[in-house]
Design a protein around this motif. Sequence first.
Motif, PDB file in Angstrom:
ATOM      1  N   ILE A   1     -10.886  -0.779   2.330  1.00 24.18           N
ATOM      2  CA  ILE A   1     -11.659  -0.887   3.578  1.00 24.18           C
ATOM      3  C   ILE A   1     -10.939  -0.148   4.702  1.00 24.18           C
ATOM      4  N   VAL A   2      -9.616  -0.278   4.759  1.00 21.70           N
ATOM      5  CA  VAL A   2      -8.856   0.438   5.791  1.00 21.70           C
ATOM      6  C   VAL A   2      -8.965   1.949   5.576  1.00 21.70           C
ATOM      7  N   VAL A   3      -8.979   2.394   4.319  1.00 21.71           N
ATOM      8  CA  VAL A   3      -9.192   3.825   4.038  1.00 21.71           C
ATOM      9  C   VAL A   3     -10.557   4.254   4.577  1.00 21.71           C
ATOM     10  N   ALA A   4     -11.577   3.432   4.389  1.00 17.79           N
ATOM     11  CA  ALA A   4     -12.912   3.760   4.904  1.00 17.79           C
ATOM     12  C   ALA A   4     -12.893   3.851   6.434  1.00 17.79           C
ATOM     13  N   VAL A   5     -12.151   2.955   7.077  1.00 16.31           N
ATOM     14  CA  VAL A   5     -12.021   3.021   8.539  1.00 16.31           C
ATOM     15  C   VAL A   5     -11.343   4.330   8.937  1.00 16.31           C
ATOM     16  N   SER A   6     -10.331   4.735   8.173  1.00 17.04           N
ATOM     17  CA  SER A   6      -9.638   5.990   8.513  1.00 17.04           C
ATOM     18  C   SER A   6     -10.578   7.198   8.372  1.00 17.04           C
ATOM     19  N   ILE A   7     -11.474   7.144   7.400  1.00 13.84           N
ATOM     20  CA  ILE A   7     -12.452   8.227   7.259  1.00 13.84           C
ATOM     21  C   ILE A   7     -13.296   8.317   8.530  1.00 13.84           C
ATOM     22  N   GLU A   8     -13.789   7.191   8.987  1.00 15.01           N
ATOM     23  CA  GLU A   8     -14.617   7.166  10.191  1.00 15.01           C
ATOM     24  C   GLU A   8     -13.818   7.644  11.401  1.00 15.01           C
ATOM     25  N   LEU A   9     -12.566   7.218  11.517  1.00 17.41           N
ATOM     26  CA  LEU A   9     -11.746   7.647  12.653  1.00 17.41           C
ATOM     27  C   LEU A   9     -11.486   9.151  12.623  1.00 17.41           C
ATOM     28  N   ARG A  10     -11.245   9.702  11.426  1.00 19.16           N
ATOM     29  CA  ARG A  10     -11.003  11.147  11.332  1.00 19.16           C
ATOM     30  C   ARG A  10     -12.259  11.944  11.670  1.00 19.16           C
ATOM     31  N   ILE A  11     -13.428  11.376  11.410  1.00 19.64           N
ATOM     32  CA  ILE A  11     -14.673  12.067  11.756  1.00 19.64           C
ATOM     33  C   ILE A  11     -14.935  11.967  13.261  1.00 19.64           C
ATOM     34  N   SER A  12     -14.772  10.771  13.822  1.00 17.98           N
ATOM     35  CA  SER A  12     -15.131  10.571  15.229  1.00 17.98           C
ATOM     36  C   SER A  12     -14.017  10.948  16.199  1.00 17.98           C
ATOM     37  N   HIS A  13     -12.769  10.925  15.767  1.00 18.20           N
ATOM     38  CA  HIS A  13     -11.617  11.270  16.623  1.00 18.20           C
ATOM     39  C   HIS A  13     -10.663  12.151  15.823  1.00 18.20           C
ATOM     40  N   PRO A  14     -10.961  13.423  15.678  1.00 19.58           N
ATOM     41  CA  PRO A  14     -10.174  14.280  14.785  1.00 19.58           C
ATOM     42  C   PRO A  14      -8.737  14.537  15.228  1.00 19.58           C
ATOM     43  N   GLU A  15      -8.386  14.158  16.468  1.00 21.37           N
ATOM     44  CA  GLU A  15      -7.006  14.355  16.896  1.00 21.37           C
ATOM     45  C   GLU A  15      -6.118  13.246  16.316  1.00 21.37           C
ATOM     46  N   ASN A  16      -4.876  13.595  16.060  1.00 16.47           N
ATOM     47  CA  ASN A  16      -3.937  12.647  15.470  1.00 16.47           C
ATOM     48  C   ASN A  16      -3.461  11.678  16.546  1.00 16.47           C
ATOM     49  N   ASP A  17      -3.684  10.395  16.326  1.00 12.18           N
ATOM     50  CA  ASP A  17      -3.160   9.359  17.213  1.00 12.18           C
ATOM     51  C   ASP A  17      -2.718   8.183  16.348  1.00 12.18           C
ATOM     52  N   PRO A  18      -1.958   7.245  16.917  1.00 15.36           N
ATOM     53  CA  PRO A  18      -1.422   6.152  16.088  1.00 15.36           C
ATOM     54  C   PRO A  18      -2.458   5.348  15.301  1.00 15.36           C
ATOM     55  N   PRO A  19      -3.601   4.954  15.871  1.00 11.62           N
ATOM     56  CA  PRO A  19      -4.559   4.206  15.048  1.00 11.62           C
ATOM     57  C   PRO A  19      -5.054   4.997  13.838  1.00 11.62           C
ATOM     58  N   LEU A  20      -5.330   6.287  14.046  1.00  8.62           N
ATOM     59  CA  LEU A  20      -5.791   7.112  12.936  1.00  8.62           C
ATOM     60  C   LEU A  20      -4.692   7.245  11.885  1.00  8.62           C
ATOM     61  N   LEU A  21      -3.494   7.496  12.327  1.00  9.59           N
ATOM     62  CA  LEU A  21      -2.369   7.648  11.407  1.00  9.59           C
ATOM     63  C   LEU A  21      -2.108   6.354  10.632  1.00  9.59           C
ATOM     64  N   LEU A  22      -2.112   5.245  11.333  1.00 14.04           N
ATOM     65  CA  LEU A  22      -1.819   3.968  10.679  1.00 14.04           C
ATOM     66  C   LEU A  22      -2.902   3.574   9.681  1.00 14.04           C
ATOM     67  N   THR A  23      -4.144   3.907   9.943  1.00 11.40           N
ATOM     68  CA  THR A  23      -5.187   3.591   8.963  1.00 11.40           C
ATOM     69  C   THR A  23      -5.146   4.564   7.785  1.00 11.40           C
ATOM     70  N   THR A  24      -4.847   5.833   8.064  1.00 13.08           N
ATOM     71  CA  THR A  24      -4.806   6.832   6.992  1.00 13.08           C
ATOM     72  C   THR A  24      -3.704   6.522   5.990  1.00 13.08           C
ATOM     73  N   VAL A  25      -2.536   6.151   6.479  1.00 15.44           N
ATOM     74  CA  VAL A  25      -1.405   5.841   5.611  1.00 15.44           C
ATOM     75  C   VAL A  25      -1.399   4.352   5.240  1.00 15.44           C
ATOM     76  N   GLY A  26      -1.820   3.519   6.179  1.00 14.96           N
ATOM     77  CA  GLY A  26      -1.789   2.074   5.957  1.00 14.96           C
ATOM     78  C   GLY A  26      -2.755   1.589   4.890  1.00 14.96           C
ATOM     79  N   GLY A  27      -3.922   2.208   4.785  1.00 13.68           N
ATOM     80  CA  GLY A  27      -4.885   1.802   3.749  1.00 13.68           C
ATOM     81  C   GLY A  27      -4.296   1.901   2.353  1.00 13.68           C
ATOM     82  N   PRO A  28      -3.774   3.075   1.974  1.00 14.82           N
ATOM     83  CA  PRO A  28      -3.143   3.172   0.655  1.00 14.82           C
ATOM     84  C   PRO A  28      -1.920   2.253   0.502  1.00 14.82           C
ATOM     85  N   LEU A  29      -1.174   2.026   1.592  1.00 10.12           N
ATOM     86  CA  LEU A  29      -0.019   1.118   1.498  1.00 10.12           C
ATOM     87  C   LEU A  29      -0.469  -0.322   1.227  1.00 10.12           C
TER      88      LEU A  29
END
Length: 165
Positions: free
Chosen positions: A65-93
Amino acid sequence: MSELEEVTPAAVLTTLLGFAGLFVLWWAYFALAGHDTAASQGEGSTTALRSAFAYAHALMVAGAIVVAVSIELRISHPENDPPLLLTTVGGPLIYLAGNILFLRSRTGAVARTRYIAVAALVVIGIAGLVLGHAVPALLIGVATLAVTTTLAVVTQLRSAREAVA
């Protein structure tokens, strides 16, 4: 129809990479816990099974589910910021935490590759936080996908070797 937002190539690529990420996470799982594998066989205590199938699977689904959130964040906010980074890496972790719990409770052992993948994801996360906007969000996603894909391939190859032996 004119009120719909335009679908950009970056959004399509982000979505495809995100779904590929989800696919390889579950591939790594089923390579070890699928039909005729050590994790699907054998006797186990009720306590171990409860832990393996309830808590561990809940963590794996939460990670997805966190990976899915990261997909949405990368689509809606393509710039790298902590929430996007934490969901992108945090989901698989989160997913791997559940996967490790499942394997440890079901088979009593966890391959070193799982821990190496966790370490690699932590390094990607730290590098992304330190470098901030200098690292494109898409690159963080690709690096995460590379780690999880490598884990899935290594797991599949190891399972195939053990099945033959």
